[in-house]
Design a protein around this motif. Structure first.
Motif, short mmCIF file in Angstrom:
data_model
loop_
_atom_site.label_atom_id
_atom_site.label_comp_id
_atom_site.label_asym_id
_atom_site.label_seq_id
_atom_site.Cartn_x
_atom_site.Cartn_y
_atom_site.Cartn_z
N ALA B 234 -30.68 -8.37 26.89
CA ALA B 234 -31.69 -7.84 25.97
C ALA B 234 -31.79 -8.69 24.72
N TYR B 235 -30.63 -9.06 24.15
CA TYR B 235 -30.63 -9.78 22.87
C TYR B 235 -31.46 -11.05 22.93
N ASN B 236 -31.39 -11.70 24.08
CA ASN B 236 -32.11 -12.97 24.19
C ASN B 236 -33.61 -12.80 24.03
N LYS B 237 -34.10 -11.61 24.23
CA LYS B 237 -35.55 -11.39 24.14
C LYS B 237 -36.02 -11.05 22.74
N ILE B 238 -35.08 -10.96 21.83
CA ILE B 238 -35.49 -10.64 20.45
C ILE B 238 -36.40 -11.74 19.92
N SER B 239 -36.29 -12.92 20.48
CA SER B 239 -37.13 -14.03 20.02
C SER B 239 -38.62 -13.73 20.20
N LEU B 240 -38.95 -12.76 21.03
CA LEU B 240 -40.35 -12.41 21.24
C LEU B 240 -40.98 -11.73 20.03
N LEU B 241 -40.12 -11.23 19.16
CA LEU B 241 -40.65 -10.50 17.99
C LEU B 241 -40.91 -11.47 16.85
N SER B 242 -42.06 -12.09 16.89
CA SER B 242 -42.32 -13.16 15.93
C SER B 242 -42.52 -12.66 14.50
N HIS B 243 -42.76 -11.34 14.34
CA HIS B 243 -43.00 -10.83 12.99
C HIS B 243 -41.75 -10.21 12.39
N LEU B 244 -40.65 -10.29 13.12
CA LEU B 244 -39.45 -9.56 12.70
C LEU B 244 -38.93 -10.05 11.34
N CYS B 245 -38.71 -9.08 10.44
CA CYS B 245 -38.17 -9.40 9.11
C CYS B 245 -36.78 -8.82 8.92
N PHE B 246 -36.58 -7.65 9.52
CA PHE B 246 -35.34 -6.91 9.28
C PHE B 246 -34.69 -6.60 10.62
N LEU B 247 -33.42 -7.00 10.79
CA LEU B 247 -32.72 -6.73 12.04
C LEU B 247 -31.29 -6.31 11.74
N ASP B 248 -30.92 -5.15 12.27
CA ASP B 248 -29.56 -4.66 12.04
C ASP B 248 -28.84 -4.58 13.38
N LEU B 249 -27.81 -5.42 13.52
CA LEU B 249 -27.05 -5.45 14.77
C LEU B 249 -25.59 -5.14 14.52
N CYS B 250 -25.35 -4.34 13.53
CA CYS B 250 -23.97 -3.98 13.21
C CYS B 250 -23.28 -3.41 14.45
N GLY B 251 -22.15 -3.96 14.79
CA GLY B 251 -21.40 -3.43 15.94
C GLY B 251 -21.81 -3.99 17.28
#
Lengths: 381, 355
Positions: B234-251
């Motif tokens: 799943a994580y590898n697909k975060i690149s698809l979110l080109s508008h992403l400003c805020f990402l919290d992956l704590c843990g």
């Protein structure tokens, strides 16, 4: 010396001035860069070519009094200088707004008229700080506002969205009182002492509820009065029952019912007792039409009557108290009343504070039925 | 003479209370919190009338932390002044249940039509049924927040997507019974969604998250705090979110350098929380620095695999923007005193994010 002479002698003093006229007719001239700091004046100069001479003085909006204008110009004079640091400006602002509330309000209004937004922001922030956390009564005092309810407005029916029977009762009492007021006006009766009105209404209320006991004339003996006054003194204690019982023996017609709303400002910090008024009031209202005819006793079963008597004593005592306390009690009666209970916020600290009577006390003066939701909201503060 | 003075005084008083005060109160009241606004209403009937005439003051009903909130809300919405309410906040309010929402719908439907924002955070008695009721009453809802409610299930989300077509901000933090099904529903119905908070929704898996990442390409804010079961799938697909400003992956204990490299493709990233992402090493952070040059907020708390090297690279790319950096517990970094960090990142103001 004429202006031209001055120019020859001191050329460095020759700068542009804008002419302003205030509502009182007086005309003054102000350094151009200072005056132009106000958008409204700037607009007049640029768009309409005004202000260049005495005869074409710009008329400052009517509500900008000379004192406010002077303050505004001081503000402009300081801030229009470009070289100042933020710290300097902030420091100036803090000192600048130190004035009494009235002047601060006039200044806000004036700055708004002249469209000087930074000053409007500064003054309105200061005013917001003044208002924050204060009770309506304190605000009224601070801003010298009259509490301008008319008699009629005080008796406006409360909104009863949840069909609270207590509110129903109150509204009926108000209706009766309004009717009475109208009749009074028609007959041009001399105003009755407040005391008397209160007395009579308690008696009336009791007899209205009990119906048909004793004589049906509105006779008020001095005996009644005395007892009633005694009752008033005992109000704060729980033993009002005795005296009210004696009242029950008398009865009168069905004239005024609603105690006069206007009264002193005694504050009662306690929340009032909880009691299950619903059944009682339903009973009361179910028999209203019979009461009107003055013949009820047959309808009420004695055991129920006893119960009603007791509850009514309590209710009548409360009705007879000052309006603010009454409203507060009625609306804040305890948890078991289903429709609306506006007890103080569960925060323990605030609870204690309210009972002692702090600044955010829920008992400040809300005499008016037109805002029961707002009173409800106030309770939490 | 005396009479004239009295007349003048009376006139002044009149001007004061009829003109100056209302005007000033209008200006000031837009700055006041609800409580003080209500106090103003109670001051006098004329002020009451004046304030009511400014409809912009009455677009929010704030009942945060209040008891008896259900009844208060009903009473409020019955008042004409709130008929255009846009925002209702019931965060941690008590005594609000499905039946109040039902009553609201019956009595105050008109006032709910324009509601855009509803905050039911902490209203733990509300269930899927309540969500059904309120979403049918508020078709224009854009912002919906119901955190820490374990009664909400996929069924509730089903009602939401069916009734509210314009959601852009959805907060389901702590709604532990949400499953991948809900993510499927969100992905299928809210392709314009901008903010999504799934903190602690522990039933979610890669499958669900992937659906979101594939379809919700407008996302600006994604919160996956305390969700440790996702993997690189799943994580590898975060690149698809080109508008992403805020990402919290704590843990995110399964997040690898490879995953972080994919995240680095989100060029607009401003805030990134990698607390306890224990598999990250210098390699990942270096790629991150090269990709996200506008980074302002970064936490590497608890990551032992990063060293001073990554900080140097980070500094060369993000020193102008970084204002928050948490490297507490990063034992691989030797130079991490406050002064040493300020050397690398002169605009740092905050040195601790995670407690």
């Amino acid at each position: 010396m004429s202006e031209v002479d001055m120019a020859v002698i001191k050329p460095e003093m020759m700068k542009s001035y804008i002419w302003l006229q205030t509502a009182d007719g007086s005309i003054q001239q102000v350094e151009q860069e200072v005056a132009m700091f106000c958008p409204m004046i700037c607009h007049e100069v640029i768009q309409k070519g005004m202000g260049s001479s005495k005869s074409y003085a710009i008329s400052v909006p009517q509500r900008v009094n000379p004192a406010s204008l002077s303050l505004i110009l001081d503000y402009c004079r300081f801030h229009q200088v470009p070289g100042r640091s933020n710290k300097e400006r902030k420091s100036f602002d803090e000192k600048f707004i130190r004035m009494d509330t009235k002047r601060l309000c006039e200044l806000t209004s004036a700055a708004d008229s002249l469209q000087l937004k930074p000053l409007v922001d500064l003054t309105s922030r200061a005013l917001a700080r003044i208002i924050e956390g204060r009770s309506p009564e304190e605000i009224r005092e601070i801003f010298h506002l009259p509490d301008d309810l008319t008699e009629e407005e005080k008796l406006e029916p409360l909104k009863n969205t949840t069909d609270d029977p207590r509110i129903r009762l109150l509204n009926r009492l108000y209706a009766k009182k309004r009717k009475e007021l109208k009749e009074k006006e028609k007959l041009k009766i001399v105003e009755v002492e407040e005391d008397r009105v209160d007395d009579r209404s308690v008696d009336d209320l009791l007899s209205f509820i009990n119906g048909g006991e004793g004589d049906s004339k509105g006779v008020r003996t001095s005996k009644n009065k005395k007892k009633h006054r005694r009752k008033k003194d005992q109000q704060k204690s729980a033993s009002a029952n005795e005296t009210i019982k004696t009242h029950k023996q008398e009865s009168n017609g069905l004239n005024s019912l609603c105690p006069c709303a206007e009264a002193g400002n005694e504050f009662r910090p306690d929340q009032g007792e909880t009691s299950n008024m619903q059944d009682v009031e339903d009973d009361i209202f179910a028999r209203k039409s019979e009461f009107d005819d003055g013949d009820v006793d047959d309808e009420i079963d004695p055991a129920l009557k006893e119960k009603i008597d007791r509850e009514v004593e309590d209710f009548a005592r409360r009705l007879n108290s000052d309006w603010p306390e009454r409203m507060q009690e009625i609306l804040s009666l305890g948890q078991e009343i289903r429709p609306l209970h506006y007890s103080v916020n569960g925060n323990g600290r605030r609870n204690a504070k309210n009972q002692i009577g702090s600044r955010n006390d829920i008992t400040p003066d809300w005499p008016h039925g037109w805002n029961n939701f707002d009173q409800m909201l106030m309770q939490v503060v | 003479m005396n009479q004239k003075m009295e007349e003048e005084r009376a006139k002044e008083e009149e001007t004061w209370s009829r003109e100056t005060v209302p005007k000033v109160m209008r200006i000031v009241s837009s700055r006041l919190p609800q409580r003080d606004l209500i106090s103003l209403l109670l001051v006098s009937p004329s002020l009451h009338r004046t304030l009511l005439s400014y409809s912009s003051l009455w677009l929010v009903i704030d009942l945060r932390e209040m008891n008896n909130a259900g009844n208060r809300l009903i009473a409020a919405l019955s008042m004409p002044r709130y008929q255009n309410v846009k925002q209702i906040n019931l965060e941690f309010a008590q005594d609000i249940e499905d039946r109040h929402l039902d009553l609201l719908k019956t009595k105050c439907l008109g006032s709910l039509q324009n509601l855009e924002s509803l905050n039911l955070n902490g209203c733990q008695k509300i269930s899927d049924k309540g969500i059904e009721i309120i979403t049918t009453a508020c078709p224009k809802l854009k912002v919906f927040s119901i955190y820490w409610n374990v009664r909400v299930t996929d069924i509730g989300i089903q009602h939401l997507v069916k009734n509210c077509k314009y959601i852009v901000d959805l907060n389901l933090s702590g709604c532990k019974n949400i499953s991948d099904k809900s993510l499927q529903l969100v992905a299928d119905n809210y392709q314009e969604i901008e903010s999504l908070n799934l903190t602690r929704c522990v039933k979610l898996t890669d499958g669900g998250l992937q659906k979101i990442l594939l379809k919700c390409t407008s996302l600006k804010s994604l919160n996956l705090y305390a969700l440790s079961s996702f993997t690189g799938e799943a994580y590898n697909k975060i690149s698809l979110l080109s508008h992403l400003c805020f990402l919290d992956l704590c843990g995110a204990q399964n997040l690898s350098d490879e995953g972080l490299a994919c995240i680095a493709k989100c060029k607009n990233l401003v805030s990134l929380n990698l607390t306890w992402c224990v598999r990250i090493t210098d390699a990942g952070v270096i790629v991150l620095a090269q990709g996200c040059t506008s980074l302002e907020f970064l936490s590497l708390f608890g990551i032992v695999g990063v060293t001073d090297k990554c900080l140097e690279v980070l500094s060369s790319f993000c020193s102008k923007t970084l204002t928050t950096l948490d490297v507490n517990g990063c034992v691989g970094i030797k130079k991490r005193s406050r002064d040493e960090l300020l050397q690398l990142f002169p605009y740092l103001r905050c040195f601790k994010v995670h407690s």
